[in-house]
Design a protein around this motif. Structure first.
Motif, PDB file in Angstrom:
ATOM      1  N   ILE A  83      -3.931  11.338  -1.910  1.00  9.62           N
ATOM      2  CA  ILE A  83      -3.063  10.204  -2.224  1.00  9.62           C
ATOM      3  C   ILE A  83      -3.208   9.108  -1.171  1.00  9.62           C
ATOM      4  CG2 ILE A  83      -0.662   9.423  -2.424  1.00  9.62           C
ATOM      5  CD1 ILE A  83      -1.547  10.896  -4.856  1.00  9.62           C
ATOM      6  N   LYS A  84      -3.453   7.897  -1.627  1.00  8.40           N
ATOM      7  CA  LYS A  84      -3.501   6.738  -0.729  1.00  8.40           C
ATOM      8  C   LYS A  84      -2.318   5.836  -1.039  1.00  8.40           C
ATOM      9  CE  LYS A  84      -8.541   6.624  -0.163  1.00  8.40           C
ATOM     10  NZ  LYS A  84      -8.787   7.878  -0.901  1.00  8.40           N
ATOM     11  N   VAL A  85      -1.780   5.214  -0.004  1.00 13.36           N
ATOM     12  CA  VAL A  85      -0.634   4.309  -0.162  1.00 13.36           C
ATOM     13  C   VAL A  85      -1.073   2.895   0.202  1.00 13.36           C
ATOM     14  CG1 VAL A  85       1.691   3.738   0.633  1.00 13.36           C
ATOM     15  CG2 VAL A  85       1.034   6.134   0.324  1.00 13.36           C
ATOM     16  N   LYS A  86      -0.794   1.944  -0.696  1.00  7.79           N
ATOM     17  CA  LYS A  86      -1.118   0.544  -0.433  1.00  7.79           C
ATOM     18  C   LYS A  86       0.160  -0.290  -0.483  1.00  7.79           C
ATOM     19  CE  LYS A  86      -5.898   0.586  -2.102  1.00  7.79           C
ATOM     20  NZ  LYS A  86      -6.904  -0.087  -2.956  1.00  7.79           N
ATOM     21  N   VAL A  87       0.273  -1.214   0.434  1.00 10.25           N
ATOM     22  CA  VAL A  87       1.392  -2.156   0.473  1.00 10.25           C
ATOM     23  C   VAL A  87       0.812  -3.556   0.362  1.00 10.25           C
ATOM     24  CG1 VAL A  87       3.324  -3.069   1.815  1.00 10.25           C
ATOM     25  CG2 VAL A  87       2.825  -0.614   1.856  1.00 10.25           C
TER      26      VAL A  87
END
Length: 222
Positions: free
Chosen positions: A39-43
């Motif tokens: 899982i990658k998180v982008k803001v």
């Protein structure tokens, strides 16, 4: 933004470093979950690394088809304050419902409690920062990453006061001018994610006729 969100702290030991003894008698249910390193998180389109309060990498958890993200790490990535309320067993995001006076969470060495100096327009504010000697000075406030917004009340005694608030890296968070005609002016500063901030002020020195008045009892965090 004057909002508050609450979520249950069940299973969120990663947030606050709770020890094993904390769980005795707690309403917890054992589950089988998986650390999901894919899982990658982008803001705002930018990939961010999720970190705990100590700066260590934390990994999302997948359970029963859903993925769960660590609350403190997400709050930090979104620049939203996060705190824990033991009384209601809740994690708090964003502003608190009730304001917390500065003098309730921090003792300032320059605070004055002399009744002869804590009054402004015939009202006694009990504990204040009042300066009519230095034409420029500063003091440090410590929100400790628990609050979203600082509401600083300040009045100019005589000539205009130039006021600014910086984070501990010298980045400007707020700049404003206070005039005598403003009375007590509310300076609203976003302090989310800030361990401490520094308030700088300056005014034209005129033998004690000018200065700044900041009541700490009604200046508050939310």
């Amino acid at each position: 933004m004057r909002k508050i969100m609450m979520v249950s702290v069940m299973g969120l030991s990663v947030l606050f470093g709770a020890g094993a003894g904390v769980y005795a008698g707690a309403n917890l249910e054992e589950i089988k979950a998986y650390l999901n390193n894919d899982i990658k998180v982008k803001v705002n389109g930018q990939t961010v690394q999720l970190l705990d309060e100590q700066g260590s990498v934390v990994t999302p958890i997948t359970y029963d088809g859903s993925t769960y993200l660590p609350a403190r790490a997400i709050a930090s990535a979104l620049n939203v304050a996060v705190d824990y309320d033991a009384a209601s067993n809740s994690v708090l995001f964003g502003e608190k419902v009730d304001g917390v006076p500065i003098n309730a969470v921090q003792t300032l060495s320059r605070a004055i409690k002399d009744p002869g100096l804590t009054k402004y327009k015939n009202k006694d504010y009990q504990e204040v920062i009042r300066d009519t000697i230095n034409n420029g000075y500063n003091f440090t406030l410590k929100p400790q990453k628990k609050y979203q917004t600082l509401y600083l009340q300040a009045a100019a005694l005589g000539s205009d006061v130039q006021l600014k608030v910086e984070d501990d890296n010298g980045r400007l968070l707020k700049q404003d001018t206070i005039t005598a005609a403003d009375g007590l002016k509310t300076i609203e500063v976003n302090v989310s994610g800030q361990e401490e901030v520094t308030v700088f002020y300056k005014y034209e020195n005129n033998q004690g006729l000018n200065g700044i008045f900041i009541p700490l009892t009604i200046s508050y965090y939310k």
